[in-house]
Enzyme design. Structure first.
Site, short mmCIF file in Angstrom:
data_model
loop_
_atom_site.label_atom_id
_atom_site.label_comp_id
_atom_site.label_asym_id
_atom_site.label_seq_id
_atom_site.Cartn_x
_atom_site.Cartn_y
_atom_site.Cartn_z
N SER A 154 1.89 -4.21 0.67
CA SER A 154 2.22 -5.11 1.76
C SER A 154 0.96 -5.45 2.56
CB SER A 154 3.31 -4.48 2.64
OG SER A 154 3.82 -5.39 3.58
N ARG A 224 12.69 -4.26 15.13
CA ARG A 224 12.84 -3.44 13.94
C ARG A 224 14.05 -3.86 13.12
NH1 ARG A 224 10.07 -0.95 10.10
NH2 ARG A 224 11.04 0.97 9.36
N ASP A 319 11.84 -8.71 -4.17
CA ASP A 319 11.10 -8.77 -2.91
C ASP A 319 11.03 -10.23 -2.46
OD1 ASP A 319 9.32 -8.68 -0.80
OD2 ASP A 319 7.71 -7.69 -1.90
N HIS A 352 11.47 -5.57 -0.72
CA HIS A 352 10.08 -5.30 -0.35
C HIS A 352 9.79 -3.81 -0.28
CE1 HIS A 352 6.16 -6.22 1.22
NE2 HIS A 352 6.37 -5.57 2.34
N ASP A 353 10.76 -3.02 0.12
CA ASP A 353 10.57 -1.58 0.25
C ASP A 353 10.34 -0.88 -1.08
OD1 ASP A 353 10.57 -1.27 2.96
OD2 ASP A 353 12.62 -0.50 3.12
#
Length: 378
Positions: A154, A224, A319, A352-353
């Site tokens: 990232s 968040r 992602d 994405h994680d």
């Protein structure tokens, strides 16, 4: 976790730098400190060092555990350690907390030597280039002329890419994972909504909330929650939560009905307890500003001409924050420059994680690439 899988208990080290650091914004830090952790042993030639760059809310604590602290594994503990893809029996690994962060390196919550108070809103905006310039001094501190590899996922991948451009003779291999050559308008928009959630919190006080002994927790929670939605894929959220109700039936009110609501609120509350609001603003701006082709009229091929390193790039099919086609832009630009490029696109459901999670195919790619580096160093 068995002993041969973990680097074990680790202790961070604060390294101070007294030479001024000129920043891209035109301001300078007269001095600064970087919090680091190291794993493995630096060989006599100092040729086996790997720098691991972190993403938005991570830190120098890449691997290992803190003695006496439960659930204190490093954020990439599944990647770094003895016998792991980045094998600390072979490589000397450095994890560094970036300037402007809130885990020990100089940042907005640090004391400004000119005022004796926390920097707060006076802390200058920093960029990926600024971070890399600071990290170069860290390499000098360890006597490392050239990293065997610089790697990150990232935002960490952006730093690795910037290393290959700004200091091409000091990087052997550049490993860019789940990253992008620049943020899309959609990504900038998500970041701006998150920033507005923070700056409109009544407890923000223009960034000087330290003096008021408050934290803009409502804004941080929302920031968040917004960010977390973008880190997961739709399929992953459907599998984890679907439309599962927390209490079995509708409340017909504004309380939590769905499990996904409960999950996002929990993530927001947890984040607001440990992260700094000013740091969030600074780092999301650094994300927005990253664009190596900015000075080449948008020509990425020309922007990447300076790179001399060999490259590994990895993307993940689900992602949508930094989609595979964005990584392929980097691949194509490097190939147009006739650079040595390895590219893997992993079909993983986690969005994405995925770059943080254990996936055998992904880890085997990274493991195989480090095997190649180890053979080159032998």
């Amino acid at each position: 976790m068995s002993a041969n899988q973990s680097v074990g208990f680790v202790k961070p080290e604060l390294i101070e730098f007294t030479a001024p650091l000129l920043l891209e914004c035109g301001k300078s830090l007269t001095s600064y400190s970087l919090m680091v952790e190291t794993y493995g042993m630096l060989n006599s030639e100092k040729s086996n060092a790997v720098l691991v760059c972190h993403a938005l809310n991570a830190s120098h604590h890449v691997a290992g555990l803190y003695e006496g602290q439960e659930k204190s594994e490093g954020w990439w503990d599944n990647m770094v350690g003895p016998g792991k893809p980045l094998d600390t029996n072979r490589f000397f690994v450095i994890g560094v907390n970036n300037l402007g962060s809130c885990f020990g390196s100089t940042g907005p919550s640090s004391i400004n030597p000119q005022t004796g108070k926390p920097y707060g809103a006076d802390f200058p905006f920093v960029t990926v280039q600024d971070w890399v310039n600071a990290q170069v001094r860290l390499a000098d501190h360890f006597g490392i002329d050239k990293f065997a590899a610089v790697m990150g996922g990232s935002l960490g991948g952006m730093q690795a890419l910037q290393w290959s451009l700004s200091y091409p003779d000091r990087v052997g291999h550049c490993m860019v994972i789940a990253s992008t050559p620049k943020l899309s308008a959609q990504n900038i928009a998500f970041n701006e909504v998150a920033r507005q959630a923070i700056v409109t919190d009544p407890d923000f006080h223009g960034g000087n909330y330290y003096e008021h002994d408050v934290v803009p927790k409502r804004g941080l929670r929302l920031a968040r929650m917004i960010g977390h939605i973008t880190y997961l894929s739709g399929d992953d959220m459907a599998e984890k939560f679907g439309r599962t109700l927390r209490n079995g039936d509708y409340n017909y009110g504004l309380e939590v009905d769905f499990q996904v609501e409960s999950y996002l609120r929990y993530q927001g509350d947890k984040f607001a307890d440990y992260f700094d609001a000013n740091t969030y603003l600074l780092i999301t701006k650094a994300l927005d500003y990253f664009d190596p082709a900015r000075h080449t009229g948008g020509d990425l091929v020309k922007a990447l001409e300076a790179a001399k390193a060999k490259f590994l790039l990895v993307s993940f099919t689900t992602d949508w924050r930094f989609a595979p086609e964005r990584t392929r832009e980097i691949v194509e630009a490097l190939m147009a420059n006739q650079r040595d490029v390895t590219y893997a696109e992993i079909d993983a459901p986690h969005g994405h994680d995925a770059f943080l999670l254990t996936d055998e195919r992904y880890h085997n790619v990274v493991r195989g690439y480090f095997e190649r580096i180890a053979k080159e160093l032998a």
